[in-house]
Write a protein that holds these residues in place. Structure first.
Motif, PDB file in Angstrom:
ATOM      1  N   PRO A 137       0.840  -1.195   0.000  1.00 36.88           N
ATOM      2  CA  PRO A 137       0.000   0.000   0.000  1.00 36.88           C
ATOM      3  C   PRO A 137       0.873   1.242   0.000  1.00 36.88           C
ATOM      4  O   PRO A 137       1.961   1.255   0.567  1.00 36.88           O
ATOM      5  N   SER A 138       0.397   2.297  -0.629  1.00 36.03           N
ATOM      6  CA  SER A 138       1.223   3.489  -0.768  1.00 36.03           C
ATOM      7  C   SER A 138       1.315   4.289   0.521  1.00 36.03           C
ATOM      8  O   SER A 138       2.053   5.251   0.605  1.00 36.03           O
ATOM      9  N   GLY A 139       0.589   3.930   1.521  1.00 36.92           N
ATOM     10  CA  GLY A 139       0.624   4.636   2.793  1.00 36.92           C
ATOM     11  C   GLY A 139      -0.713   5.306   3.056  1.00 36.92           C
ATOM     12  O   GLY A 139      -1.666   5.177   2.285  1.00 36.92           O
ATOM     13  N   LEU A 140      -0.760   6.029   4.151  1.00 37.37           N
ATOM     14  CA  LEU A 140      -2.004   6.705   4.488  1.00 37.37           C
ATOM     15  C   LEU A 140      -2.215   7.887   3.563  1.00 37.37           C
ATOM     16  O   LEU A 140      -1.272   8.585   3.180  1.00 37.37           O
ATOM     17  N   LEU A 141      -3.454   8.136   3.238  1.00 34.19           N
ATOM     18  CA  LEU A 141      -3.773   9.287   2.408  1.00 34.19           C
ATOM     19  C   LEU A 141      -3.678  10.540   3.252  1.00 34.19           C
ATOM     20  O   LEU A 141      -4.086  10.567   4.412  1.00 34.19           O
ATOM     21  N   GLN A 142      -3.137  11.588   2.654  1.00 35.00           N
ATOM     22  CA  GLN A 142      -3.024  12.851   3.371  1.00 35.00           C
ATOM     23  C   GLN A 142      -3.819  13.909   2.621  1.00 35.00           C
ATOM     24  O   GLN A 142      -3.748  13.991   1.393  1.00 35.00           O
ATOM     25  N   GLN A 143      -4.526  14.691   3.361  1.00 41.58           N
ATOM     26  CA  GLN A 143      -5.369  15.702   2.748  1.00 41.58           C
ATOM     27  C   GLN A 143      -4.500  16.819   2.191  1.00 41.58           C
ATOM     28  O   GLN A 143      -3.513  17.230   2.798  1.00 41.58           O
TER      29      GLN A 143
END
Length: 150
Positions: A137-143
């Motif tokens: 997974p590319s990591g957590l999404l950041q706003q």
């Protein structure tokens, strides 16, 4: 007329067919030689045609066809060669099992073809690395930062 909401482009409803590349090589003439060797009584034991040899028909070029598709014998390792050329050339870019089977079944035939292609694609490490379930997974999404108007 259909309008694409994201790109605001208009499409007239005409579908575009993808480019199909056929690579011609001396493979057919080599397969013809393997066919004649495979049908000899001493090599017939290795072929498992299961009665389908009655449906093989020789065309004008003395190549055997099954339902207008070239019969690829087990003799000589041409099945591996055809699958290798279809799967690993720079024009095909490692197609999945379904795409590869649909492409090959237009021109070639051999018994248990679908299962052999599935096994072949399953053994390909490059194809296995690209599958979604093996990707990190590319990591957590950041706003994104919302700009403020001055």
């Amino acid at each position: 007329m259909v309008v694409d909401a994201l790109s605001r482009k208009e499409y007239s409803g005409h579908r575009v067919k993808t480019l199909s590349i056929t690579i011609h090589s001396h493979l057919t003439s080599r397969i013809k030689g393997a066919q004649s060797e495979s049908l000899k009584p001493k090599n017939d034991v290795n072929e498992t045609l299961r009665g389908m040899d009655k449906n093989l028909e020789a065309k004008d070029d003395e190549t055997y066809y099954f339902m207008n598709r070239i019969w690829v014998p087990k003799f000589g390792g041409f099945r591996e060669l055809v699958m290798n050329e279809t799967h690993k050339t720079r024009y095909s870019i490692h197609p999945g099992f379904d795409k590869m089977y649909l492409d090959l079944k237009q021109h070639y035939w051999w018994p248990n073809m679908k299962a052999e292609i599935a096994t072949y694609v399953g053994k390909c490490l490059t194809s296995a690395k690209v599958k979604v379930e093996y990707q990190k997974p590319s990591g957590l999404l950041q706003q994104l930062v919302i700009p403020e108007w001055k």
